[in-house]
Design an enzyme around this catalytic site. Structure first.
Site, mmCIF file in Angstrom:
data_model
loop_
_atom_site.group_PDB
_atom_site.id
_atom_site.type_symbol
_atom_site.label_atom_id
_atom_site.label_comp_id
_atom_site.label_asym_id
_atom_site.label_seq_id
_atom_site.Cartn_x
_atom_site.Cartn_y
_atom_site.Cartn_z
ATOM 1 N N ASP A 47 2.451 5.969 -6.790
ATOM 2 C CA ASP A 47 3.696 5.928 -6.029
ATOM 3 C C ASP A 47 4.957 5.989 -6.881
ATOM 4 O O ASP A 47 6.019 6.342 -6.377
ATOM 5 C CB ASP A 47 3.737 4.649 -5.177
ATOM 6 C CG ASP A 47 2.735 4.733 -4.052
ATOM 7 O OD1 ASP A 47 2.691 5.773 -3.390
ATOM 8 O OD2 ASP A 47 1.987 3.761 -3.845
ATOM 9 N N HIS B 86 0.868 -1.183 0.000
ATOM 10 C CA HIS B 86 0.000 0.000 0.000
ATOM 11 C C HIS B 86 0.904 1.232 0.000
ATOM 12 O O HIS B 86 1.444 1.606 -1.032
ATOM 13 C CB HIS B 86 -0.906 -0.085 1.238
ATOM 14 C CG HIS B 86 -2.032 0.902 1.283
ATOM 15 N ND1 HIS B 86 -2.328 1.762 0.270
ATOM 16 C CD2 HIS B 86 -2.958 1.156 2.265
ATOM 17 C CE1 HIS B 86 -3.379 2.495 0.607
ATOM 18 N NE2 HIS B 86 -3.780 2.161 1.818
ATOM 19 N N HIS C 131 -2.497 -1.832 -10.163
ATOM 20 C CA HIS C 131 -3.484 -1.229 -9.266
ATOM 21 C C HIS C 131 -4.726 -2.110 -9.221
ATOM 22 O O HIS C 131 -5.101 -2.696 -10.227
ATOM 23 C CB HIS C 131 -3.865 0.188 -9.740
ATOM 24 C CG HIS C 131 -4.448 1.003 -8.647
ATOM 25 N ND1 HIS C 131 -5.778 0.941 -8.321
ATOM 26 C CD2 HIS C 131 -3.875 1.857 -7.769
ATOM 27 C CE1 HIS C 131 -5.995 1.738 -7.288
ATOM 28 N NE2 HIS C 131 -4.861 2.305 -6.939
#
Ligand code: COA
Length: 375
Positions: free
Chosen positions: A310, A220, A259
């Site tokens: 990210d 995460h 994702h």
């Protein structure tokens, strides 16, 4: 095994009016507003106001709201005393999680779930936690923490409190936009954790400790830090292919890619890629950006996978001089506002979240007295 819903994939567990993600089209909305204009023309504080109050602020409302957050930006003595007790090797996410618990001890609204008290607590947490992260970073380096400067915006002040230097407007804007992009993202694991805790009628601080805990895992929030570690390990453009081939052949996940919801480009990545490019140009060193582009191309051609929020955030934070192990805490500082909005939404129309599991063990096993059990 409940294969279809393993990891709750595709399962809707509650209603929310905070955020909508169209994973097929790669679109993200905060309270109905497309993320692109919010990120291009707005600010973190503006989106925070939108999430908490339901509407975009007027100019005056935004000034008042920013002023309120600036006044709450402080480092209470109790928190500073706690930070001084942590060893320099404490993990920043556990420092952050513990900071939320310390703030719970001294918050006059602790345990009060009314909308007014929750808003006050949310404001204090969003404003205070960046001071805690910056202060702890200085303490672990043997420096005294710097007092907040209410004349600066939250992002600019965080970078100043962390590094001791007043940063450029470009740097402050980049961090502000990254916080905006991290602010909210539906029922991701940490937000879900917050809502589960809030659904027991535990309060804001209790729910947010669960959020920080859930975000600390590499699948995460930990991915931005891991993405930079990977880029460092690859090092040069000519090693990208070899690295990806080796890791993928070993069945490893490449951090910052894939994702659960998006089947196309993560719209947050679009902004972070552009920021990474601009910061590279401004610094005269585009090597991290170029390396990132090569990894992105390599993942597209090998696995058809897009990068997520990210991946380019890693390069952006690197250019901002943020230490690697503060990447994930910064994600948490942005997401705190979203978690708080979810806690308030859950409390507003609550029902205990209590799913069930598909039992796979035996039934009715005979109890054998301990002296008769075979060793
Ligand atoms: C985000 C993530 C946890 C989503 O997981 P998920 O929805 O359960 O997706 P799965 O793990 O089932 O992946 C589906 C397929 O894509 C592959 N895949 C997904 N992400 C991958 C990655 N980052 N690198 C390599 N392969 C990946 C899986 O191996 C799987 O392949 P298979 O069908 O051949 O087994 C996963 O993509 C991941 O671990 N990414 C890296 C960590 C990361 O960047 N996290 C931040 C998320 S914002």
């Amino acid at each position: 095994m409940v294969e279809d819903s393993k990891g709750l994939a595709g399962v809707a567990v509650a209603d929310t009016a905070l955020c909508y993600i169209d994973g097929q089209a790669g679109r993200l909305f905060y309270r109905g507003y497309d993320i692109h204009p919010l990120a291009k023309q707005g600010s973190f504080a503006e989106s925070l106001f939108l999430l908490w109050y339901g509407e975009l602020p007027t100019e005056t409302e935004l000034i008042v709201f920013e002023g309120l957050l600036a006044r709450e930006r402080r480092l209470p003595g109790e928190l500073l005393a706690a930070l001084r007790t942590f060893g320099a090797d404490a993990t920043p996410m556990s420092v952050l999680r513990t900071s939320v618990s310390v703030l719970d001890q001294i918050d006059l609204d602790a345990g009060d779930n009314s909308a007014e008290a929750s808003l006050r607590k949310a404001g204090r947490l969003v404003a205070t936690l960046p001071c805690a992260v910056a202060a702890w970073h200085r303490l672990r380096q043997g420096n005294e923490p710097l007092a907040p400067d209410p004349n600066l915006g939250l992002a600019a002040d965080f970078l100043r409190m962390m590094s001791g230097e007043v940063v450029s407007e470009t740097a402050a804007e980049a961090l502000d936009t990254s916080l905006l992009l991290y602010l909210e993202h539906g029922f991701n694991a940490s937000t879900f954790a917050c809502r589960v805790v809030a659904s027991t009628l535990a309060d804001m601080h209790a729910a947010l400790t669960a959020g920080v805990a859930a975000l600390s895992g590499p699948l995460h929030g930990g991915a931005n830090e891991q993405a930079m570690r990977m880029l460092q390990e690859i090092g040069t453009l000519d090693r990208v292919d070899e690295y990806l081939d080796r890791e993928l052949a070993a069945g490893k996940k490449i951090m910052g890619f894939g994702h659960r919801v998006y089947r196309t480009e993560d719209p947050r990545a679009t902004h972070l890629r552009e920021m990474a490019r601009r910061l590279g140009d401004a610094s005269g060193d585009s090597s991290w950006y170029e390396l990132s582009r090569a990894v992105e191309d390599g993942m597209k051609s090998r696995k058809g996978l897009n990068c997520n929020v990210d991946f380019y955030c890693a390069t952006v934070y690197r250019h901002l001089g943020i230490p690697l192990d503060l990447f994930t805490p910064l994600f948490a500082l942005g997401r705190t506002g979203g978690w708080a909005a979810h806690v308030m939404e859950q409390h507003h129309d609550n029902r205990l979240i209590r799913p069930r599991a598909n039992y796979t063990g035996d039934i009715d096993r005979p109890y054998v007295l301990i002296e008769r059990r075979e060793s």
